[in-house]
Design an enzyme around this catalytic site. Structure first.
Site, PDB file in Angstrom:
ATOM      1  N   LYS A  74       0.680  -1.213  -0.057  1.00  0.00           N
ATOM      2  CA  LYS A  74      -0.009  -0.024  -0.097  1.00  0.00           C
ATOM      3  C   LYS A  74       0.767   1.277  -0.151  1.00  0.00           C
ATOM      4  CE  LYS A  74      -4.171  -1.958   1.788  1.00  0.00           C
ATOM      5  NZ  LYS A  74      -3.877  -3.299   1.624  1.00  0.00           N
TER       6      LYS A  74
ATOM      7  N   GLU B   3      -1.448   7.744   7.367  1.00  0.00           N
ATOM      8  CA  GLU B   3      -2.335   8.717   6.809  1.00  0.00           C
ATOM      9  C   GLU B   3      -3.086   9.418   7.873  1.00  0.00           C
ATOM     10  OE1 GLU B   3      -3.033   6.509   2.492  1.00  0.00           O
ATOM     11  OE2 GLU B   3      -4.749   6.656   4.280  1.00  0.00           O
TER      12      GLU B   3
ATOM     13  N   ARG C  13      -7.946  -7.519  -8.720  1.00  0.00           N
ATOM     14  CA  ARG C  13      -8.694  -8.895  -8.795  1.00  0.00           C
ATOM     15  C   ARG C  13     -10.284  -8.502  -9.080  1.00  0.00           C
ATOM     16  NH1 ARG C  13     -11.302  -8.143  -3.839  1.00  0.00           N
ATOM     17  NH2 ARG C  13     -10.041  -7.596  -2.363  1.00  0.00           N
TER      18      ARG C  13
END
Length: 454
Positions: free
Chosen positions: A116, A200, A292
Protein backbone atom coordinates in the site's frame (compact mmCIF):
# COMPACT_ATOMS: atom_id res chain seq x y z
CA UNK A 1 -9.28 -18.43 -27.15
CA UNK A 2 -8.71 -20.09 -23.81
CA UNK A 3 -10.10 -23.62 -23.97
CA UNK A 4 -9.91 -24.80 -20.35
CA UNK A 5 -9.76 -22.92 -17.04
CA UNK A 6 -8.82 -24.11 -13.57
CA UNK A 7 -10.85 -22.25 -10.95
CA UNK A 8 -8.58 -21.70 -7.94
CA UNK A 9 -11.34 -20.79 -5.52
CA UNK A 10 -14.55 -22.00 -3.88
CA UNK A 11 -18.09 -20.94 -3.02
CA UNK A 12 -20.17 -18.46 -4.98
CA UNK A 13 -17.28 -16.92 -6.95
CA UNK A 14 -16.16 -20.35 -8.18
CA UNK A 15 -19.71 -21.04 -9.35
CA UNK A 16 -19.87 -17.61 -10.99
CA UNK A 17 -16.73 -18.41 -13.00
CA UNK A 18 -18.09 -21.84 -14.02
CA UNK A 19 -21.20 -20.15 -15.43
CA UNK A 20 -19.22 -17.54 -17.38
CA UNK A 21 -16.97 -20.24 -18.85
CA UNK A 22 -19.98 -22.35 -19.84
CA UNK A 23 -21.47 -19.44 -21.78
CA UNK A 24 -18.18 -18.93 -23.63
CA UNK A 25 -17.72 -22.61 -24.38
CA UNK A 26 -14.69 -22.91 -22.09
CA UNK A 27 -14.15 -26.17 -20.19
CA UNK A 28 -13.72 -25.91 -16.41
CA UNK A 29 -11.69 -27.69 -13.77
CA UNK A 30 -12.74 -27.22 -10.16
CA UNK A 31 -10.18 -27.76 -7.41
CA UNK A 32 -11.56 -28.34 -3.95
CA UNK A 33 -10.67 -29.17 -0.37
CA UNK A 34 -12.04 -32.24 1.39
CA UNK A 35 -14.60 -29.98 3.11
CA UNK A 36 -15.98 -28.76 -0.25
CA UNK A 37 -16.65 -32.06 -2.00
CA UNK A 38 -20.42 -31.35 -2.06
CA UNK A 39 -20.11 -27.72 -3.13
CA UNK A 40 -22.01 -26.74 -6.27
CA UNK A 41 -18.98 -25.56 -8.24
CA UNK A 42 -17.47 -29.04 -7.84
CA UNK A 43 -20.65 -30.68 -9.07
CA UNK A 44 -21.17 -28.33 -12.04
CA UNK A 45 -17.61 -28.03 -13.36
CA UNK A 46 -16.53 -30.34 -16.19
CA UNK A 47 -13.82 -31.88 -14.02
CA UNK A 48 -12.82 -31.70 -10.36
CA UNK A 49 -9.65 -32.51 -8.42
CA UNK A 50 -9.25 -32.59 -4.63
CA UNK A 51 -6.17 -30.62 -3.58
CA UNK A 52 -6.02 -31.26 0.15
CA UNK A 53 -7.59 -31.12 3.61
CA UNK A 54 -10.17 -28.59 4.77
CA UNK A 55 -7.79 -25.92 6.08
CA UNK A 56 -7.10 -23.34 3.36
CA UNK A 57 -3.36 -23.33 4.09
CA UNK A 58 -3.37 -27.03 3.17
CA UNK A 59 -5.53 -26.67 0.05
CA UNK A 60 -6.63 -23.38 -1.55
CA UNK A 61 -3.40 -21.62 -0.55
CA UNK A 62 -1.13 -24.43 -1.77
CA UNK A 63 0.11 -23.02 -5.05
CA UNK A 64 2.15 -26.12 -5.89
CA UNK A 65 -0.90 -28.39 -5.64
CA UNK A 66 -2.98 -26.06 -7.79
CA UNK A 67 -0.25 -25.87 -10.45
CA UNK A 68 0.09 -29.68 -10.35
CA UNK A 69 -3.68 -30.05 -10.86
CA UNK A 70 -3.50 -27.62 -13.79
CA UNK A 71 -0.72 -29.62 -15.44
CA UNK A 72 -2.47 -32.95 -14.88
CA UNK A 73 -5.69 -31.64 -16.43
CA UNK A 74 -3.89 -29.72 -19.19
CA UNK A 75 -5.56 -26.35 -18.61
CA UNK A 76 -4.72 -23.13 -20.48
CA UNK A 77 -5.45 -20.68 -17.68
CA UNK A 78 -6.17 -20.26 -13.98
CA UNK A 79 -8.84 -17.93 -12.63
CA UNK A 80 -8.08 -17.08 -8.98
CA UNK A 81 -11.40 -15.35 -8.14
CA UNK A 82 -10.94 -13.18 -5.05
CA UNK A 83 -9.14 -13.96 -1.80
CA UNK A 84 -6.77 -16.94 -1.44
CA UNK A 85 -4.13 -16.57 -4.21
CA UNK A 86 -5.88 -13.86 -6.25
CA UNK A 87 -3.34 -11.18 -5.30
CA UNK A 88 -0.33 -13.43 -4.82
CA UNK A 89 2.39 -12.21 -7.16
CA UNK A 90 4.52 -15.34 -6.74
CA UNK A 91 1.58 -17.51 -7.81
CA UNK A 92 1.02 -15.33 -10.89
CA UNK A 93 4.72 -15.73 -11.71
CA UNK A 94 4.57 -19.51 -11.20
CA UNK A 95 1.67 -19.69 -13.66
CA UNK A 96 3.67 -17.74 -16.24
CA UNK A 97 6.71 -20.01 -15.78
CA UNK A 98 4.49 -23.05 -16.41
CA UNK A 99 2.99 -21.44 -19.53
CA UNK A 100 -0.41 -21.16 -17.86
CA UNK A 101 -2.27 -17.87 -18.23
CA UNK A 102 -3.00 -16.20 -14.89
CA UNK A 103 -6.33 -14.42 -15.33
CA UNK A 104 -5.36 -11.08 -13.87
CA UNK A 105 -2.55 -8.54 -14.07
CA UNK A 106 1.13 -9.40 -14.20
CA UNK A 107 3.42 -9.90 -11.21
CA UNK A 108 4.72 -6.31 -11.20
CA UNK A 109 1.26 -4.74 -10.85
CA UNK A 110 0.29 -7.18 -8.09
CA UNK A 111 3.50 -6.48 -6.16
CA UNK A 112 3.27 -2.71 -6.46
CA UNK A 113 -0.41 -2.39 -5.62
CA UNK A 114 -0.19 -5.10 -2.95
CA UNK A 115 2.24 -2.88 -1.04
CA UNK A 116 0.00 0.00 0.00
CA UNK A 117 2.93 2.37 0.53
CA UNK A 118 4.16 1.69 -3.03
CA UNK A 119 0.62 2.06 -4.35
CA UNK A 120 0.44 5.46 -2.70
CA UNK A 121 3.73 6.46 -4.35
CA UNK A 122 2.40 5.38 -7.76
CA UNK A 123 -0.80 7.38 -7.23
CA UNK A 124 1.24 10.48 -6.38
CA UNK A 125 3.38 9.93 -9.49
CA UNK A 126 0.21 9.63 -11.61
CA UNK A 127 -1.12 12.86 -10.02
CA UNK A 128 -4.05 11.09 -8.37
CA UNK A 129 -5.09 12.76 -5.06
CA UNK A 130 -3.92 10.96 -1.91
CA UNK A 131 -4.59 11.55 1.78
CA UNK A 132 -1.78 13.47 3.55
CA UNK A 133 0.51 10.87 5.09
CA UNK A 134 3.99 9.43 5.48
CA UNK A 135 6.43 9.12 2.61
CA UNK A 136 6.67 5.34 2.64
CA UNK A 137 6.87 3.19 5.78
CA UNK A 138 7.65 4.40 9.30
CA UNK A 139 9.90 1.88 10.98
CA UNK A 140 10.30 3.05 14.57
CA UNK A 141 8.29 4.85 17.26
CA UNK A 142 10.32 8.05 17.22
CA UNK A 143 10.03 8.52 13.46
CA UNK A 144 6.34 7.54 13.52
CA UNK A 145 5.51 10.06 16.27
CA UNK A 146 7.22 12.85 14.35
CA UNK A 147 5.33 12.01 11.16
CA UNK A 148 2.01 11.75 13.03
CA UNK A 149 2.56 15.20 14.55
CA UNK A 150 3.31 16.65 11.12
CA UNK A 151 0.20 15.05 9.55
CA UNK A 152 -2.03 16.07 12.43
CA UNK A 153 -4.25 13.87 14.59
CA UNK A 154 -6.29 11.76 14.24
CA UNK A 155 -4.09 9.47 12.15
CA UNK A 156 -4.61 5.96 10.85
CA UNK A 157 -1.82 3.38 10.97
CA UNK A 158 -1.97 0.90 8.07
CA UNK A 159 -0.07 -2.28 7.29
CA UNK A 160 1.52 -2.11 3.84
CA UNK A 161 0.41 -5.70 3.22
CA UNK A 162 -2.95 -5.20 4.90
CA UNK A 163 -6.43 -6.36 4.02
CA UNK A 164 -9.74 -6.98 5.74
CA UNK A 165 -8.99 -4.39 8.41
CA UNK A 166 -6.00 -6.31 9.82
CA UNK A 167 -2.97 -4.22 10.80
CA UNK A 168 -5.07 -1.07 10.87
CA UNK A 169 -5.38 1.19 13.92
CA UNK A 170 -6.55 4.75 14.60
CA UNK A 171 -4.96 7.14 17.12
CA UNK A 172 -6.44 10.47 18.23
CA UNK A 173 -3.43 11.70 20.22
CA UNK A 174 0.26 10.99 20.85
CA UNK A 175 -0.37 8.88 23.96
CA UNK A 176 -2.73 6.51 22.13
CA UNK A 177 -0.49 6.53 19.06
CA UNK A 178 2.42 4.58 20.57
CA UNK A 179 0.15 1.76 21.72
CA UNK A 180 -1.78 1.56 18.44
CA UNK A 181 1.38 1.80 16.34
CA UNK A 182 2.81 -1.28 18.05
CA UNK A 183 -0.54 -3.10 17.95
CA UNK A 184 -0.78 -2.53 14.19
CA UNK A 185 2.76 -3.74 13.56
CA UNK A 186 2.30 -6.87 15.69
CA UNK A 187 -1.02 -7.75 14.07
CA UNK A 188 0.39 -7.19 10.58
CA UNK A 189 3.40 -9.39 11.33
CA UNK A 190 1.14 -12.23 12.50
CA UNK A 191 -1.37 -11.89 9.66
CA UNK A 192 0.92 -11.19 6.70
CA UNK A 193 4.46 -11.94 7.84
CA UNK A 194 5.23 -8.26 7.26
CA UNK A 195 5.00 -5.74 10.11
CA UNK A 196 5.75 -2.63 8.02
CA UNK A 197 3.21 0.20 8.38
CA UNK A 198 2.62 3.69 7.00
CA UNK A 199 0.52 6.61 8.25
CA UNK A 200 -2.33 8.68 6.85
CA UNK A 201 -4.54 11.41 8.22
CA UNK A 202 -7.76 9.85 9.47
CA UNK A 203 -10.85 11.18 7.72
CA UNK A 204 -13.86 11.35 10.02
CA UNK A 205 -16.95 9.65 8.57
CA UNK A 206 -16.03 9.64 4.86
CA UNK A 207 -17.73 7.74 2.07
CA UNK A 208 -15.93 4.69 0.67
CA UNK A 209 -16.23 4.83 -3.12
CA UNK A 210 -14.57 2.46 -5.57
CA UNK A 211 -14.16 2.65 -9.35
CA UNK A 212 -14.37 -0.54 -11.43
CA UNK A 213 -11.78 -0.85 -14.20
CA UNK A 214 -11.10 -3.13 -17.15
CA UNK A 215 -7.82 -3.10 -19.06
CA UNK A 216 -6.66 -5.23 -22.00
CA UNK A 217 -3.23 -6.30 -23.26
CA UNK A 218 -3.08 -3.39 -25.73
CA UNK A 219 -3.09 -0.44 -23.35
CA UNK A 220 -6.85 0.17 -23.43
CA UNK A 221 -8.46 0.91 -20.04
CA UNK A 222 -12.04 1.91 -19.24
CA UNK A 223 -13.95 2.54 -16.04
CA UNK A 224 -17.49 1.33 -15.37
CA UNK A 225 -18.60 3.91 -12.83
CA UNK A 226 -18.48 3.69 -9.07
CA UNK A 227 -19.79 1.55 -6.25
CA UNK A 228 -20.59 3.00 -2.84
CA UNK A 229 -19.23 0.62 -0.19
CA UNK A 230 -19.58 2.90 2.83
CA UNK A 231 -21.72 0.50 4.87
CA UNK A 232 -19.01 -1.52 6.61
CA UNK A 233 -18.54 -3.38 9.85
CA UNK A 234 -14.99 -3.79 11.17
CA UNK A 235 -13.68 -2.60 7.77
CA UNK A 236 -15.62 -5.38 6.01
CA UNK A 237 -18.22 -4.33 3.45
CA UNK A 238 -21.82 -5.24 4.27
CA UNK A 239 -23.93 -3.42 1.66
CA UNK A 240 -22.83 -2.00 -1.69
CA UNK A 241 -24.68 0.01 -4.31
CA UNK A 242 -24.28 1.74 -7.64
CA UNK A 243 -24.45 4.51 -8.46
CA UNK A 244 -23.60 6.22 -5.19
CA UNK A 245 -26.43 8.37 -3.79
CA UNK A 246 -23.77 10.90 -2.74
CA UNK A 247 -21.51 11.29 -5.79
CA UNK A 248 -22.32 13.93 -8.41
CA UNK A 249 -21.82 13.37 -12.14
CA UNK A 250 -18.86 15.78 -12.08
CA UNK A 251 -17.08 13.91 -9.25
CA UNK A 252 -17.88 10.58 -10.93
CA UNK A 253 -16.19 11.67 -14.15
CA UNK A 254 -13.12 13.02 -12.34
CA UNK A 255 -12.71 9.89 -10.19
CA UNK A 256 -13.14 7.69 -13.24
CA UNK A 257 -10.53 9.62 -15.19
CA UNK A 258 -8.06 9.45 -12.29
CA UNK A 259 -8.61 5.70 -11.84
CA UNK A 260 -8.02 5.08 -15.56
CA UNK A 261 -4.93 7.32 -15.48
CA UNK A 262 -3.46 5.28 -12.62
CA UNK A 263 -4.17 1.95 -14.34
CA UNK A 264 -2.70 3.13 -17.64
CA UNK A 265 0.47 4.27 -15.88
CA UNK A 266 1.25 0.60 -15.13
CA UNK A 267 -0.24 -0.97 -18.31
CA UNK A 268 -2.88 -2.66 -16.19
CA UNK A 269 -4.50 -5.83 -17.55
CA UNK A 270 -7.77 -7.41 -16.43
CA UNK A 271 -10.36 -6.37 -13.87
CA UNK A 272 -9.30 -4.07 -11.05
CA UNK A 273 -10.78 -1.64 -8.59
CA UNK A 274 -9.40 1.71 -7.44
CA UNK A 275 -10.70 2.64 -4.00
CA UNK A 276 -11.17 6.19 -2.73
CA UNK A 277 -12.36 7.92 0.41
CA UNK A 278 -14.58 10.95 -0.19
CA UNK A 279 -15.10 13.65 2.44
CA UNK A 280 -18.22 15.69 3.06
CA UNK A 281 -17.12 18.38 0.60
CA UNK A 282 -16.74 15.90 -2.24
CA UNK A 283 -12.93 15.87 -2.18
CA UNK A 284 -11.65 12.36 -2.88
CA UNK A 285 -8.41 10.57 -2.04
CA UNK A 286 -6.87 7.33 -3.35
CA UNK A 287 -6.44 4.62 -0.71
CA UNK A 288 -5.66 1.40 -2.60
CA UNK A 289 -6.13 -0.69 -5.72
CA UNK A 290 -7.38 -4.27 -5.71
CA UNK A 291 -5.89 -6.29 -8.57
CA UNK A 292 -8.72 -8.81 -8.89
CA UNK A 293 -12.43 -9.20 -9.36
CA UNK A 294 -14.36 -7.86 -6.34
CA UNK A 295 -17.03 -9.60 -4.27
CA UNK A 296 -19.43 -6.83 -5.32
CA UNK A 297 -18.70 -6.97 -9.06
CA UNK A 298 -22.30 -7.99 -9.77
CA UNK A 299 -23.55 -4.55 -8.75
CA UNK A 300 -21.62 -2.99 -11.64
CA UNK A 301 -22.71 -5.74 -14.01
CA UNK A 302 -26.37 -5.01 -13.31
CA UNK A 303 -26.16 -1.23 -13.79
CA UNK A 304 -23.97 -1.32 -16.91
CA UNK A 305 -24.93 -4.60 -18.60
CA UNK A 306 -21.25 -5.62 -18.82
CA UNK A 307 -20.32 -9.18 -17.80
CA UNK A 308 -17.06 -8.53 -15.95
CA UNK A 309 -16.07 -12.19 -15.55
CA UNK A 310 -16.54 -12.86 -19.27
CA UNK A 311 -14.47 -9.77 -20.01
CA UNK A 312 -11.71 -11.15 -17.78
CA UNK A 313 -11.72 -14.38 -19.78
CA UNK A 314 -11.75 -12.59 -23.14
CA UNK A 315 -8.94 -10.23 -22.10
CA UNK A 316 -6.86 -13.19 -20.89
CA UNK A 317 -7.46 -14.82 -24.29
CA UNK A 318 -5.76 -11.84 -25.93
CA UNK A 319 -8.85 -10.04 -27.18
CA UNK A 320 -9.29 -6.28 -27.06
CA UNK A 321 -11.87 -4.79 -24.71
CA UNK A 322 -15.41 -5.34 -25.96
CA UNK A 323 -16.36 -1.78 -24.95
CA UNK A 324 -15.12 1.78 -25.37
CA UNK A 325 -15.63 4.34 -22.61
CA UNK A 326 -18.50 5.93 -24.53
CA UNK A 327 -20.35 2.57 -24.49
CA UNK A 328 -20.59 2.52 -20.69
CA UNK A 329 -23.94 3.86 -19.52
CA UNK A 330 -25.42 3.63 -16.02
CA UNK A 331 -28.97 2.56 -16.77
CA UNK A 332 -30.25 1.31 -13.39
CA UNK A 333 -29.69 1.44 -9.64
CA UNK A 334 -28.50 -1.70 -7.86
CA UNK A 335 -28.16 -2.61 -4.17
CA UNK A 336 -26.27 -5.64 -2.85
CA UNK A 337 -26.54 -7.26 0.58
CA UNK A 338 -24.01 -9.89 1.58
CA UNK A 339 -25.62 -12.88 3.29
CA UNK A 340 -23.33 -14.35 5.95
CA UNK A 341 -23.71 -17.41 8.14
CA UNK A 342 -23.38 -15.50 11.39
CA UNK A 343 -25.51 -14.69 14.41
CA UNK A 344 -26.19 -10.97 15.00
CA UNK A 345 -27.46 -11.80 18.51
CA UNK A 346 -23.99 -13.14 19.45
CA UNK A 347 -21.93 -10.25 18.12
CA UNK A 348 -22.07 -11.72 14.60
CA UNK A 349 -20.31 -14.95 15.58
CA UNK A 350 -19.86 -17.38 12.64
CA UNK A 351 -22.64 -19.95 12.39
CA UNK A 352 -21.58 -22.90 10.21
CA UNK A 353 -23.66 -26.06 9.93
CA UNK A 354 -26.23 -27.83 7.78
CA UNK A 355 -28.85 -25.84 5.90
CA UNK A 356 -32.08 -27.79 6.42
CA UNK A 357 -34.12 -25.58 4.07
CA UNK A 358 -32.89 -23.18 1.41
CA UNK A 359 -35.21 -21.05 -0.72
CA UNK A 360 -33.86 -18.02 -2.54
CA UNK A 361 -36.05 -15.09 -3.59
CA UNK A 362 -36.94 -14.42 -7.22
CA UNK A 363 -39.05 -12.11 -9.31
CA UNK A 364 -38.18 -9.19 -11.54
CA UNK A 365 -35.15 -7.16 -10.53
CA UNK A 366 -33.59 -9.77 -8.21
CA UNK A 367 -30.27 -11.61 -8.65
CA UNK A 368 -28.85 -14.16 -6.21
CA UNK A 369 -25.24 -15.36 -6.39
CA UNK A 370 -24.86 -18.37 -4.07
CA UNK A 371 -23.49 -21.89 -3.93
CA UNK A 372 -25.93 -23.04 -1.25
CA UNK A 373 -28.86 -25.45 -1.38
CA UNK A 374 -31.07 -27.47 1.01
CA UNK A 375 -28.93 -30.11 2.71
CA UNK A 376 -25.65 -28.27 2.09
CA UNK A 377 -23.32 -28.04 5.07
CA UNK A 378 -21.47 -24.75 5.52
CA UNK A 379 -17.93 -25.64 6.63
CA UNK A 380 -16.37 -23.72 9.53
CA UNK A 381 -13.01 -23.21 7.82
CA UNK A 382 -13.68 -20.30 5.48
CA UNK A 383 -15.25 -16.86 5.21
CA UNK A 384 -18.85 -16.78 6.48
CA UNK A 385 -20.34 -15.21 3.32
CA UNK A 386 -22.72 -17.69 1.66
CA UNK A 387 -24.67 -15.54 -0.80
CA UNK A 388 -25.12 -12.11 -2.33
CA UNK A 389 -28.56 -10.62 -2.92
CA UNK A 390 -28.73 -7.95 -5.61
CA UNK A 391 -31.85 -5.99 -6.46
CA UNK A 392 -32.10 -3.41 -9.19
CA UNK A 393 -34.55 -1.05 -10.81
CA UNK A 394 -35.04 2.26 -12.56
CA UNK A 395 -34.62 4.19 -9.29
CA UNK A 396 -32.84 3.73 -5.98
CA UNK A 397 -36.18 3.66 -4.17
CA UNK A 398 -37.38 0.78 -6.34
CA UNK A 399 -34.13 -1.15 -5.79
CA UNK A 400 -34.49 -0.64 -2.02
CA UNK A 401 -38.12 -1.77 -2.00
CA UNK A 402 -37.18 -4.86 -3.97
CA UNK A 403 -34.36 -5.62 -1.54
CA UNK A 404 -36.76 -5.36 1.40
CA UNK A 405 -39.11 -7.76 -0.37
CA UNK A 406 -36.33 -10.17 -1.42
CA UNK A 407 -34.78 -10.38 2.06
CA UNK A 408 -38.24 -11.08 3.46
CA UNK A 409 -38.64 -14.01 1.03
CA UNK A 410 -35.19 -15.52 1.65
CA UNK A 411 -35.58 -18.75 3.66
CA UNK A 412 -32.45 -20.28 5.17
CA UNK A 413 -33.17 -22.72 7.99
CA UNK A 414 -30.83 -24.69 10.24
CA UNK A 415 -28.31 -21.87 10.72
CA UNK A 416 -28.40 -18.21 11.70
CA UNK A 417 -27.73 -15.51 9.12
CA UNK A 418 -27.40 -11.73 9.03
CA UNK A 419 -30.50 -11.34 6.84
CA UNK A 420 -32.57 -9.65 9.61
CA UNK A 421 -29.69 -7.22 10.20
CA UNK A 422 -29.46 -6.29 6.51
CA UNK A 423 -33.22 -5.87 6.27
CA UNK A 424 -33.22 -3.52 9.27
CA UNK A 425 -30.59 -1.38 7.50
CA UNK A 426 -32.55 -1.35 4.25
CA UNK A 427 -35.59 -0.09 6.17
CA UNK A 428 -33.65 2.51 8.17
CA UNK A 429 -34.64 6.07 7.16
CA UNK A 430 -31.04 7.30 7.54
CA UNK A 431 -29.77 4.72 5.05
CA UNK A 432 -32.69 5.23 2.68
CA UNK A 433 -31.91 8.95 2.64
CA UNK A 434 -28.45 8.13 1.21
CA UNK A 435 -26.58 9.52 4.22
CA UNK A 436 -24.54 6.45 5.18
CA UNK A 437 -20.81 6.99 5.78
CA UNK A 438 -18.18 4.52 6.99
CA UNK A 439 -19.40 5.23 10.56
CA UNK A 440 -22.98 4.28 9.72
CA UNK A 441 -23.08 0.75 11.19
CA UNK A 442 -21.31 1.85 14.36
CA UNK A 443 -24.00 4.50 14.86
CA UNK A 444 -26.79 2.12 13.77
CA UNK A 445 -25.81 -0.43 16.43
CA UNK A 446 -25.84 2.28 19.10
CA UNK A 447 -29.31 3.65 18.30
CA UNK A 448 -31.29 0.61 17.10
CA UNK A 449 -32.56 -1.97 19.63
CA UNK A 450 -31.00 -5.40 19.08
CA UNK A 451 -34.35 -7.17 18.82
CA UNK A 452 -35.02 -5.33 15.54
CA UNK A 453 -32.17 -7.08 13.74
CA UNK A 454 -31.80 -10.44 15.52
Amino acid sequence: MIKKVLIANRGEIALRIVRACNELGIKTLAVYSEADEQSLHVQLADEAICIGPAASNLSYLKADRIIAAAEIADVDAIHPGYGFLAENADFAEQCAQCNIKFIGPGKEAIVNFGDKAKAREMAIKAKVPVIPGSDGTVDNEKEALAVAKKIGYPVIIKAVAGGGGKGMRTAHNAVAFVKEYNNARNEAEKAFGNGAVYLERFLEAPRHIEIQLLGDQYGNVIHLGERDCSVQRRHQKVIEEAPSPFISDDIRKKMGRDAVKLAKSVNYEGAGTVEFLVDGKGDYFFIEMNTRIQVEHGVTEEVTGVDLVKEQLLIASGQKLSYDQKDIKITKHCIECRVCAEDPARNFAPCPGEISLYYSPGGHGVRIDSHCYSGYTIPPYYDSMIAKVMTFGRTRELALDRMDRALGEYLIRGIKTNIPFSRAIIRDPHFRAGKATTKYIEEFLERVPKDIYT
